[in-house]
Design a protein around this motif. Structure first.
Motif, PDB file in Angstrom:
ATOM      1  N   LEU A  61      33.212  51.910  39.012  1.00  0.00           N
ATOM      2  CA  LEU A  61      32.569  50.800  38.310  1.00  0.00           C
ATOM      3  C   LEU A  61      33.379  50.281  37.129  1.00  0.00           C
ATOM      4  O   LEU A  61      33.574  49.067  36.973  1.00  0.00           O
ATOM      5  CB  LEU A  61      31.174  51.234  37.836  1.00  0.00           C
ATOM      6  N   ILE A  62      33.879  51.170  36.281  1.00  0.00           N
ATOM      7  CA  ILE A  62      34.552  50.726  35.049  1.00  0.00           C
ATOM      8  C   ILE A  62      35.854  49.997  35.334  1.00  0.00           C
ATOM      9  O   ILE A  62      36.360  49.257  34.484  1.00  0.00           O
ATOM     10  CB  ILE A  62      34.802  51.893  34.084  1.00  0.00           C
ATOM     11  N   ALA A  63      36.406  50.188  36.522  1.00  0.00           N
ATOM     12  CA  ALA A  63      37.674  49.530  36.860  1.00  0.00           C
ATOM     13  C   ALA A  63      37.478  48.085  37.275  1.00  0.00           C
ATOM     14  O   ALA A  63      38.394  47.263  37.153  1.00  0.00           O
ATOM     15  CB  ALA A  63      38.385  50.295  37.978  1.00  0.00           C
ATOM     16  N   LYS A  64      36.272  47.747  37.763  1.00  0.00           N
ATOM     17  CA  LYS A  64      36.050  46.414  38.329  1.00  0.00           C
ATOM     18  C   LYS A  64      34.660  45.891  37.962  1.00  0.00           C
ATOM     19  O   LYS A  64      33.926  45.389  38.828  1.00  0.00           O
ATOM     20  CB  LYS A  64      36.183  46.477  39.857  1.00  0.00           C
ATOM     21  N   LEU A  65      34.281  45.942  36.694  1.00  0.00           N
ATOM     22  CA  LEU A  65      32.935  45.532  36.289  1.00  0.00           C
ATOM     23  C   LEU A  65      32.596  44.117  36.738  1.00  0.00           C
ATOM     24  O   LEU A  65      31.507  43.860  37.265  1.00  0.00           O
ATOM     25  CB  LEU A  65      32.784  45.650  34.772  1.00  0.00           C
TER      26      LEU A  65
END
Length: 393
Positions: free
Chosen positions: A297-301
């Motif tokens: 998730l945090i890589a491609k919010l």
């Protein structure tokens, strides 16, 4: 889109036919590929359902000789492929028709690789290892999920290592793909659900891949939209031809996306579950999908937030993080609605298999070597993969 020195490819069959009655043109199409005696690679379920007879009746009417190899197993193995190679050679076949879902297509691709190049199927594990032209190849799909009828991917289980070999080779891309909804109306709800969730996994992983492009994005977005609009309907009523045809397009578009943007750790991990326990690929993907994407998730919010909107979620006024999390919740709700088991242990019980926590270590090591993980948007450590497996139990 950032400017860099990466050269992007886009792999797809020369011709694709999608729609009711598309399979009726098989004889003329195989002849156009210069095939005179095809090996039909399928499984006993397809034969028992009468689908294979529909195809052979068409070939008989066209006075075309053929040989049926119906020994394909779920999660096809190296032994399965080599048995098919012997049948192909013994009967002097000159072309291949694969009929079924991902297993039949993968088995047929493996047969074609060995027939054309010699050696063993193990020689082609990895990317673009073949050197010889593939036999004329027509792929006829009977499920709406794997998109194997149009990809350059071939997944074969190595029985000695209990590992699914990921073979990615542009030469195995079928010359012609056929998706006829009429061949899918008898597909049971559970298989419809599993293959549909497989298509969703393809689209999601391609959308957040490190090598996604505007072309793969367009395909992935439309595939996600169609899956969320029509999968529930196809599961509820298999005779709904509008839903069946829409899912043909959805899974094909998802195939176009991942065939060119590749996949991620959902598939890298699911391959191990198939190799170790012979569990169905689509359901493994569906169970792992929200767990792996929670990690990603945090890589491609922004991408996950965009997906949530495509899935029909109201994200107005939400922070990027909260909007992205809505996508994961929507995936879980869809899985529940179509009857996907809640975890891997439950899945194993459904198929008479015992999924064991003590196997997580070796499955993690194998998953970390799987080519599909190379384009995952976040690089997991062994500890991360072990934690995802554990959470999915």
């Amino acid at each position: 889109m950032a400017v860099n020195e990466q050269v992007y490819g886009f792999f797809i069959p020369r011709v694709t036919l999608i729609g009711i009655g598309a399979s009726n043109s098989i004889p003329e199409r195989i002849k156009a590929l210069d095939g005179a005696k095809p090996l039909i690679v399928t499984d006993k379920g397809i034969v028992g359902a009468g689908i294979c007879k529909h195809i052979t009746d068409l070939l008989d009417a066209a006075d075309m000789h053929y040989v049926v190899f119906d020994e394909t197993v779920p999660n096809p193995t190296d032994a399965n492929v080599h048995a098919g190679v012997e049948i192909y050679k013994a009967n002097n076949c000159d072309s291949i028709i694969t009929l079924g879902g991902g297993s039949s297509h993968d088995c047929g691709k493996g047969i074609g690789l060995v027939v054309a190049n010699g050696g063993k199927i193990h020689d082609f594990e990895g990317v673009d290892k073949s050197t010889k032209r593939f036999p004329p190849y027509l792929a006829v799909n009977t499920t709406a999920g794997t998109a194997s009828e149009m990809t350059r991917f071939c997944i074969i289980t190595d029985l000695s290592r209990h590992v699914k070999m990921a073979i990615v080779d542009w030469r195995v891309t079928p010359n012609l793909a056929i998706d006829d909804p009429m061949l899918m109306v008898g597909m049971p709800p559970a298989l419809t659900a599993a293959t549909g969730m497989d298509a969703l996994t393809h689209a999601v992983e391609a959308y957040v891949s490190t090598i996604a492009t505007p072309m793969t994005d367009a395909c992935a977005e439309k595939a996600i939209e169609l899956v969320f609009k029509y999968l529930r309907k196809a599961v509820a009523n298999g005779q709904d031809l509008e839903a069946r045809e829409a899912m043909c397009f959805a899974q094909y578009l998802a195939g176009m996306a991942f065939n060119n943007a590749s996949l991620g750790h959902v598939h890298a991990m699911a391959h191990q579950l198939g190799g170790f326990y012979d569990l169905p690929h689509g359901e493994c993907n569906a169970i792992l999908l929200p767990h792996v994407e929670k990690f990603n998730l945090i890589a491609k919010l922004e991408r996950f937030a965009r997906m949530a909107k495509i899935m029909g979620e109201n994200i107005e006024g939400l922070s990027p993080r909260k909007a992205a999390e809505r996508a994961l919740e929507a995936i879980k709700e869809l899985s529940a609605d179509v009857g996907i088991p809640t975890g891997l242990v439950e899945l194993g019980k459904r198929y008479g298999k015992e999924v064991r926590a003590e196997d997580i270590g070796i499955m993690t090591q194998n998953a970390q070597k799987d080519a599909c993980g190379l384009t995952n948007p976040r690089c997991p450590t062994d500890k991360d993969v072990e934690a995802i497996f554990t959470a999915a139990l």
